[in-house]
Motif scaffolding. Sequence first.
Motif, PDB file in Angstrom:
ATOM      1  N   ALA A  19       0.857  -1.187   0.000  1.00 39.98           N
ATOM      2  CA  ALA A  19       0.000   0.000   0.000  1.00 39.98           C
ATOM      3  C   ALA A  19       0.898   1.243   0.000  1.00 39.98           C
ATOM      4  O   ALA A  19       1.962   1.253   0.613  1.00 39.98           O
ATOM      5  CB  ALA A  19      -0.902   0.010   1.230  1.00 39.98           C
ATOM      6  N   ARG A  20       0.469   2.274  -0.689  1.00 40.84           N
ATOM      7  CA  ARG A  20       1.287   3.474  -0.829  1.00 40.84           C
ATOM      8  C   ARG A  20       1.635   4.084   0.527  1.00 40.84           C
ATOM      9  O   ARG A  20       0.754   4.278   1.372  1.00 40.84           O
ATOM     10  CB  ARG A  20       0.534   4.497  -1.685  1.00 40.84           C
ATOM     11  CG  ARG A  20       1.425   5.603  -2.206  1.00 40.84           C
ATOM     12  CD  ARG A  20       0.647   6.518  -3.130  1.00 40.84           C
ATOM     13  NE  ARG A  20       1.522   7.491  -3.757  1.00 40.84           N
ATOM     14  CZ  ARG A  20       1.099   8.529  -4.475  1.00 40.84           C
ATOM     15  NH1 ARG A  20      -0.208   8.697  -4.643  1.00 40.84           N
ATOM     16  NH2 ARG A  20       1.948   9.368  -5.013  1.00 40.84           N
ATOM     17  N   TYR A  21       2.918   4.336   0.727  1.00 42.54           N
ATOM     18  CA  TYR A  21       3.476   4.951   1.943  1.00 42.54           C
ATOM     19  C   TYR A  21       3.388   4.062   3.175  1.00 42.54           C
ATOM     20  O   TYR A  21       3.690   4.509   4.276  1.00 42.54           O
ATOM     21  CB  TYR A  21       2.839   6.319   2.239  1.00 42.54           C
ATOM     22  CG  TYR A  21       2.954   7.297   1.091  1.00 42.54           C
ATOM     23  CD1 TYR A  21       4.166   7.479   0.427  1.00 42.54           C
ATOM     24  CD2 TYR A  21       1.844   8.027   0.660  1.00 42.54           C
ATOM     25  CE1 TYR A  21       4.268   8.366  -0.635  1.00 42.54           C
ATOM     26  CE2 TYR A  21       1.940   8.914  -0.409  1.00 42.54           C
ATOM     27  CZ  TYR A  21       3.166   9.067  -1.048  1.00 42.54           C
ATOM     28  OH  TYR A  21       3.268   9.939  -2.103  1.00 42.54           O
ATOM     29  N   ALA A  22       2.967   2.818   2.980  1.00 41.90           N
ATOM     30  CA  ALA A  22       2.933   1.880   4.109  1.00 41.90           C
ATOM     31  C   ALA A  22       4.097   0.891   3.951  1.00 41.90           C
ATOM     32  O   ALA A  22       3.913  -0.302   3.743  1.00 41.90           O
ATOM     33  CB  ALA A  22       1.599   1.144   4.150  1.00 41.90           C
ATOM     34  N   ASN A  23       5.325   1.420   4.050  1.00 41.82           N
ATOM     35  CA  ASN A  23       6.517   0.601   3.831  1.00 41.82           C
ATOM     36  C   ASN A  23       6.657  -0.444   4.925  1.00 41.82           C
ATOM     37  O   ASN A  23       6.632  -0.121   6.106  1.00 41.82           O
ATOM     38  CB  ASN A  23       7.765   1.493   3.805  1.00 41.82           C
ATOM     39  CG  ASN A  23       7.663   2.578   2.749  1.00 41.82           C
ATOM     40  OD1 ASN A  23       6.851   3.493   2.886  1.00 41.82           O
ATOM     41  ND2 ASN A  23       8.466   2.482   1.717  1.00 41.82           N
ATOM     42  N   GLU A  24       6.808  -1.697   4.513  1.00 41.16           N
ATOM     43  CA  GLU A  24       6.921  -2.807   5.455  1.00 41.16           C
ATOM     44  C   GLU A  24       8.364  -3.279   5.638  1.00 41.16           C
ATOM     45  O   GLU A  24       8.746  -3.747   6.703  1.00 41.16           O
ATOM     46  CB  GLU A  24       6.066  -3.984   4.973  1.00 41.16           C
ATOM     47  CG  GLU A  24       4.578  -3.651   4.863  1.00 41.16           C
ATOM     48  CD  GLU A  24       3.791  -4.824   4.313  1.00 41.16           C
ATOM     49  OE1 GLU A  24       4.049  -5.967   4.744  1.00 41.16           O
ATOM     50  OE2 GLU A  24       2.914  -4.606   3.451  1.00 41.16           O
ATOM     51  N   ILE A  25       9.154  -3.197   4.576  1.00 47.97           N
ATOM     52  CA  ILE A  25      10.557  -3.594   4.624  1.00 47.97           C
ATOM     53  C   ILE A  25      11.362  -2.586   3.810  1.00 47.97           C
ATOM     54  O   ILE A  25      10.786  -1.732   3.129  1.00 47.97           O
ATOM     55  CB  ILE A  25      10.788  -5.011   4.059  1.00 47.97           C
ATOM     56  CG1 ILE A  25      10.360  -5.080   2.586  1.00 47.97           C
ATOM     57  CG2 ILE A  25      10.060  -6.068   4.884  1.00 47.97           C
ATOM     58  CD1 ILE A  25      10.673  -6.403   1.909  1.00 47.97           C
ATOM     59  N   VAL A  26      12.683  -2.682   3.865  1.00 44.42           N
ATOM     60  CA  VAL A  26      13.527  -1.855   3.006  1.00 44.42           C
ATOM     61  C   VAL A  26      13.531  -2.480   1.616  1.00 44.42           C
ATOM     62  O   VAL A  26      13.839  -3.668   1.455  1.00 44.42           O
ATOM     63  CB  VAL A  26      14.965  -1.778   3.547  1.00 44.42           C
ATOM     64  CG1 VAL A  26      15.873  -1.039   2.564  1.00 44.42           C
ATOM     65  CG2 VAL A  26      14.973  -1.080   4.903  1.00 44.42           C
ATOM     66  N   GLY A  27      13.148  -1.695   0.615  1.00 46.23           N
ATOM     67  CA  GLY A  27      13.097  -2.206  -0.747  1.00 46.23           C
ATOM     68  C   GLY A  27      13.791  -1.274  -1.704  1.00 46.23           C
ATOM     69  O   GLY A  27      14.546  -0.386  -1.307  1.00 46.23           O
ATOM     70  N   ALA A  28      13.553  -1.473  -2.974  1.00 43.57           N
ATOM     71  CA  ALA A  28      14.154  -0.653  -4.017  1.00 43.57           C
ATOM     72  C   ALA A  28      13.121  -0.440  -5.108  1.00 43.57           C
ATOM     73  O   ALA A  28      11.972  -0.892  -4.994  1.00 43.57           O
ATOM     74  CB  ALA A  28      15.398  -1.343  -4.584  1.00 43.57           C
ATOM     75  N   ASN A  29      13.516   0.246  -6.160  1.00 48.12           N
ATOM     76  CA  ASN A  29      12.641   0.398  -7.325  1.00 48.12           C
ATOM     77  C   ASN A  29      13.168  -0.521  -8.419  1.00 48.12           C
ATOM     78  O   ASN A  29      14.105  -0.183  -9.131  1.00 48.12           O
ATOM     79  CB  ASN A  29      12.608   1.847  -7.803  1.00 48.12           C
ATOM     80  CG  ASN A  29      11.747   2.008  -9.055  1.00 48.12           C
ATOM     81  OD1 ASN A  29      11.138   1.050  -9.529  1.00 48.12           O
ATOM     82  ND2 ASN A  29      11.705   3.207  -9.592  1.00 48.12           N
TER      83      ASN A  29
END
Length: 372
Positions: free
Chosen positions: A218-228
Amino acid sequence: MTSINEQPIPAARPVIGEEEIEAAVRVLRSGRVVQGPEVAAFEEGFSELVDGRHCVAVNSGTSALHMLLLALGIGPGDEVIVPSFSFAASANAVRLVGADVVFADIEPGSYGLDPAAVEAAITPRTAAVMPVHLYGHPAAMDKLMPIAEKHKLAVVEDACQAHAAALNGTPVGAFGAGGTFSFYPTKNMHSLEGGMVTTADAELARTLRLLRNQGMEARYANEIVGANMRMTDVAAAVGRVQLTKVGGWTEQRRANAAYLDAHITAPNVTTPPVAEGARHVYHQYTIRVQGDRDAAMAKLTEAGIGNAVYYPTPIHRLKPYWEPDQKAGRNWDLPETERAAAEVVSLPVHPSLSEGDLARIADAVNSLGENL
């Protein structure tokens, strides 16, 4: 020598037809160019090539490898067994997650990891093994999987050159913890650029989706460190068109390879063997030349036959790997890898070839002579 009426035959020929162009334009006009419906539809369609596994589309085959290793939790302190006879991306992905690359030798026929060499390379730090289905021929998964299961190792399939290849009826990308594919323009099918990760594990698939999108569902609900590492909808739309054609193209590649098998008779040339139970999809038609390979390639080029060496320098001899290994006193004993790197030449096998093209290729190879 090529006559003035004969055009050179390219080693590879990417296909971008009107349907692909129309698909790209349609998406551009829609305004939904990222994270739209095309990516989900491409993932669903590609799943049919890998026995219904979950599919996660990304922006390149290298990203697919990188993300899969991250999702599996492989990192510093771990070792991953990789063939040195491959494109550098196979090993680069391991280094990018901070794990150590352990090179193992290959089988001379399939160019895939030698199961005996893999077993000999396992240490207490080994976390995964990465079979590469090189040139479109499946690696010896029937032998590698039991070794991995016995030692509790993750199997990360690099199937970037092997769309729709199979062993004993099981498609590549459907054996291990996850498989990875590339959609670079010269692959058997493409999406202009892009990649795919396949897995039977729903939780792993969800982690992969988070990793490709900054760690959020979900937008702006970051759960882990990710990338693009997202695939665009333009790329996915092109990929969807190519999915409808890859079956026919694959059969044409296989027919072209069968013609070359039957008509290449040069005594100093070995045509590609196919293992029992293997479905080879011929991303490359790779012969072995005994003698002066450079002279053979020059003669082929003069005859207008595109040709290339994949790969002239094994990964363990590339600067980012060779120099640290030398400083650490590591010397890899990879005789089959070294032999392959010195002998292989890939010839045109793409589906755009005519029977006349195939005859020219076979004649040019047969005219190389015995004294190279």
